[in-house]
Design an enzyme around this catalytic site. Structure first.
Site, PDB file in Angstrom:
ATOM      1  N   GLU A 141     -21.456 -23.000 -18.472  1.00 31.58           N
ATOM      2  CA  GLU A 141     -20.075 -22.903 -18.974  1.00 31.58           C
ATOM      3  C   GLU A 141     -19.297 -23.967 -18.233  1.00 31.58           C
ATOM      4  O   GLU A 141     -19.069 -23.867 -17.037  1.00 31.58           O
ATOM      5  CB  GLU A 141     -19.517 -21.498 -18.734  1.00 31.58           C
ATOM      6  CG  GLU A 141     -18.267 -21.213 -19.570  1.00 31.58           C
ATOM      7  CD  GLU A 141     -16.995 -21.678 -18.882  1.00 31.58           C
ATOM      8  OE1 GLU A 141     -16.447 -22.729 -19.306  1.00 31.58           O
ATOM      9  OE2 GLU A 141     -16.550 -21.016 -17.943  1.00 31.58           O
ATOM     10  N   LYS A 156     -24.147 -17.865  -5.492  1.00 33.73           N
ATOM     11  CA  LYS A 156     -23.598 -18.907  -4.625  1.00 33.73           C
ATOM     12  C   LYS A 156     -22.196 -19.252  -5.144  1.00 33.73           C
ATOM     13  O   LYS A 156     -22.030 -19.931  -6.145  1.00 33.73           O
ATOM     14  CB  LYS A 156     -24.483 -20.155  -4.646  1.00 33.73           C
ATOM     15  CG  LYS A 156     -23.851 -21.410  -4.020  1.00 33.73           C
ATOM     16  CD  LYS A 156     -23.444 -21.210  -2.572  1.00 33.73           C
ATOM     17  CE  LYS A 156     -22.912 -22.512  -1.961  1.00 33.73           C
ATOM     18  NZ  LYS A 156     -21.573 -22.904  -2.511  1.00 33.73           N
ATOM     19  N   CYS A 167     -10.515 -23.580 -17.401  1.00 35.13           N
ATOM     20  CA  CYS A 167     -11.264 -24.513 -18.249  1.00 35.13           C
ATOM     21  C   CYS A 167     -10.868 -24.401 -19.713  1.00 35.13           C
ATOM     22  O   CYS A 167     -10.972 -25.371 -20.470  1.00 35.13           O
ATOM     23  CB  CYS A 167     -12.761 -24.282 -18.085  1.00 35.13           C
ATOM     24  SG  CYS A 167     -13.277 -22.574 -18.339  1.00 35.13           S
ATOM     25  N   GLU A 173     -10.656 -33.818 -18.106  1.00 35.08           N
ATOM     26  CA  GLU A 173     -10.159 -32.542 -17.585  1.00 35.08           C
ATOM     27  C   GLU A 173      -9.443 -32.775 -16.254  1.00 35.08           C
ATOM     28  O   GLU A 173     -10.044 -33.268 -15.294  1.00 35.08           O
ATOM     29  CB  GLU A 173     -11.313 -31.563 -17.408  1.00 35.08           C
ATOM     30  CG  GLU A 173     -10.867 -30.165 -17.050  1.00 35.08           C
ATOM     31  CD  GLU A 173     -12.021 -29.175 -17.036  1.00 35.08           C
ATOM     32  OE1 GLU A 173     -11.861 -28.069 -17.563  1.00 35.08           O
ATOM     33  OE2 GLU A 173     -13.089 -29.518 -16.481  1.00 35.08           O
TER      34      GLU A 173
END
Length: 488
Positions: free
Chosen positions: A259, A183, A293, A392
C-alpha cells in the site's frame, strides 16, 4: 500502562519484553521538539530472533488451525486497547502529532473497533468449500478448496496513522492464522511497542505469534523482505521503498502486499457548488498536516471559475492555523519530523521555481518557533505537469489545476503514476457517478461519501500498490488456497 509511566519501550520477541541490541533511541514530540522518552533500538540479530520465534510458533503450535483461540485473542487485544484508550490517546497525540479529534476516528478508536471485524470474519468464515464430485480424466473425485494461513508475515508500517496501519495488518493476519513480525517506523515506535505490552498482559495469544521489533535503522525492517523464513511481506509506505520490498521479496518468491503513495485528485464539475466543494477540499488537505496517502491534494476545477476556486480554497485553508494536537479544535498539527518539514518546504520552494504562486501559506508559521509546523498552503498557477502536481508531498499542500470539462477532468485525474483515491463533486448524481466510474483509483468519494470502513477494502491502482487492506479482501490477502482431490 508501563509505557506511559516510564517513558521507555522494549522489543516484544517470543512473548517477552526485551531490550534492543543497539540500545535505545529517543522518540520526539513533533509539536514541541521535546524528547518524550526512548524506544528499544533493535538490530539484525533481534530481527532474526523475532523471525525465528514467529516461524516456530507457526510450525509447531496449533495457532493456524485453532480459530477459537485466534478470535478470543483478537477480542482480548481490542478490549485491552479500549480499557487503556485515554492513555493511548495521550501517547498518540504526543508521538504522532495527531490532532485530538482524529484520535476518535482513524488515528485510534476506529482501528481498535475494526479488530471486531477481523475476529467476526474469522469466526464465521468458510474455511473449506465443497466443489462436489466430478470425474476429470475419468477418475471420480471429491474436490475441496481449503483456505489456510500463508505462514510468517513480515509487516512494515509508516508513521502517519500508526494504530490504523499496524492493526490493519495485525488483525487480519492473526485472524487468518498467521504469525507476524511487526517493524514500525522509527518515528512512532511506542504506538507499536504498546501492543506487545497489551498482548503479554491481557491476551491468550501464545509466545512467538506476535513479535514487534522497533529500530532506528530502516535496514532492520528490510531484512523481512529477504529472509526465507518469512512467507509474506505486508508493507505500507512510499512507492520507492515499495519497489525495494518487491525486488527483495522476489528472491524467495514471497507473497507481497504493498500500500503505497498517492497524488489523488478532487474533481469539481461545472454544475457543483464550487465554494462548498473547494472548501471541503481545502479542509481535507489540511487534516493531520496532509500526512495521509489517500488525501486529495490536486484540486481540479472548471477553468472558467479558476480564480473563484482558488479564492474559496484559500479562504478555508488560510483560516486553518497549525496548532497544538492536544487542543480539541486543532485540525492541522505538525508534520512528523524536522526532516519531513524540510522536505515539504523544498516542494513549496519548487512551486515558485516552476512558476506557481501561493494563494495562502507557503512556509513555516510566523508564530511557531518550535515544532515541525507548515502552514496550510494553496498553490495556484500550475498545470498537471508540474512536479508539485505529480509527486507526493505529504504535507498540508493543495495544488489547484484547471480543467476544460468532464473529459479533461478525468484525463487530468488519471494522468498520474498513482491511483489510490479520488473525489468527485457534482450536482447531478448520475453524472458525478459516471465520472467516478472512469477514475483509475481504488477508492472514490462522490459528493462527500466516506469509503473508510472496516468492511470496505482499501488499496490502489498502478504505483499506489498491490492488493487490498481491510474488508474481506484484506483478510483474504493473508490466506493461501489449497485444492484437495480425493478419489472416491
Amino acid at each position: 500502562m508501563a509505557i506511559a509511566a516510564d517513558k521507555n519501550s522494549d522489543l516484544f520477541i517470543d512473548g517477552k519484553l526485551v531490550p534492543g541490541g543497539n540500545g535505545r533511541y529517543p522518540t520526539i514530540n513533533p509539536a514541541t521538539e521535546e524528547v518524550l522518552g526512548t524506544a528499544a533500538d533493535g538490530d539484525a540479530e533481534d530481527m532474526s530472533r523475532a523471525i525465528d520465534a514467529a516461524r516456530r510458533a507457526f510450525d509447531t503450535t496449533d495457532w493456524s488451525t485453532n480459530t477459537e483461540l485466534r478470535v478470543r485473542g483478537i477480542r482480548q487485544l481490542r478490549d485491552a486497547m479500549k480499557e487503556h484508550v485515554e492513555e493511548l490517546r495521550e501517547m498518540t497525540m504526543a508521538e504522532v502529532g495527531a490532532p485530538r479529534m482524529l484520535t476518535s476516528a482513524a488515528q485510534l478508536e476506529g482501528p481498535v473497533e475494526d479488530l471486531s471485524f477481523c475476529a467476526d470474519t474469522a469466526e464465521n468464515y468458510s474455511w473449506r468449500q465443497d466443489l462436489g464430485v466430478a470425474a476429470p480424466m475419468g477418475i471420480k473425485t471429491q474436490r475441496t478448496i481449503a483456505r489456510e494461513a500463508v505462514g510468517v508475515v513480515g509487516a512494515i508500517t509508516p508513521w502517519n496513522f500508526p494504530h490504523q496501519i499496524n492493526l490493519a495488518k495485525l488483525g487480519p493476519a492473526l485472524a487468518a492464522g498467521n504469525t507476524i513480525v511487526l517493524k514500525p517506523a522509527p518515528d512512532t515506535p511506542w504506538c507499536a511497542a504498546v501492543l506487545g505490552e497489551l498482548i503479554a498482559e491481557h491476551t491468550d495469544i501464545p509466545p512467538g505469534v506476535v513479535n514487534i521489533v522497533t529500530s532506528n535503522d530502516h535496514a532492520v525492517g528490510a531484512l523481512l523482505s529477504s529472509d526465507p523464513r518469512v512467507d509474506m511481506v505486508s508493507f505500507t509506505g512510499s512507492t520507492n521503498t515499495g519497489r525495494a520490498v518487491m525486488a527483495a521479496g522476489a528472491a524467495t518468491i514471497k507473497k507481497v502486499f504493498l500500500e503505497l503513495g498517492g497524488k489523488s485528485a478532487f474533481l469539481v464539475l461545472d454544475d457543483a457548488d464550487l465554494a462548498g466543494a473547494c472548501s471541503m477540499a481545502a479542509f481535507t488537505a489540511s487534516m493531520h498536516a496532509g500526512q495521509g496517502c489517500a488525501i486529495t491534494t490536486r484540486l481540479v476545477v472548471p477553468r472558467a471559475r479558476y480564480d473563484e476556486a482558488v479564492e474559496a480554497a484559500a479562504a478555508t485553508m488560510g483560516g486553518i492555523k497549525p496548532g497544538d494536537p492536544t487542543n480539541p479544535g486543532t485540525i492541522c498539527g505538525p508534520v512528523i519530523s524536522e526532516r519531513q518539514r524540510d522536505r515539504v518546504q523544498s516542494y513549496l520552494d519548487l512551486a515558485i521555481t516552476e512558476g506557481g504562486r501561493f494563494a495562502c501559506g507557503g512556509g513555516r508559521p510566523a508564530d511557531r518557533d518550535t515544532g515541525f509546523f507548515i502552514e496550510p498552503t494553496v498553490i495556484a498557477g500550475l498545470d498537471n505537469s508540474a512536479r508539485v502536481a505529480r509527486e507526493e508531498i505529504f504535507g498540508p499542500v493543495l495544488t489547484v489545476i484547471a480543467h476544460d470539462g468532464d473529459e479533461d477532468a478525468i484525463r487530468i485525474a488519471n494522468d498520474s503514476p498513482y491511483g489510490l483515491s479520488g473525489t468527485v463533486f457534482g450536482a447531478d448524481p448520475d453524472r458525478a457517478q459516471s465520472v467516478a466510474d472512469r477514475l483509475r483509483v481504488g477508492t472514490v468519494n462522490v459528493n462527500g461519501g466516506v469509503w473508510y470502513s472496516a468492511d470496505a477494502p482499501f488499496g490502489g491502482y498502478k504505483q499506489s500498490g498491490v492488493g487490498r487492506e481491510m474488508g474481506l479482501a484484506g483478510f483474504e490477502e493473508y490466506l493461501e488456497l489449497k485444492v484437495i482431490a480425493t478419489a472416491v
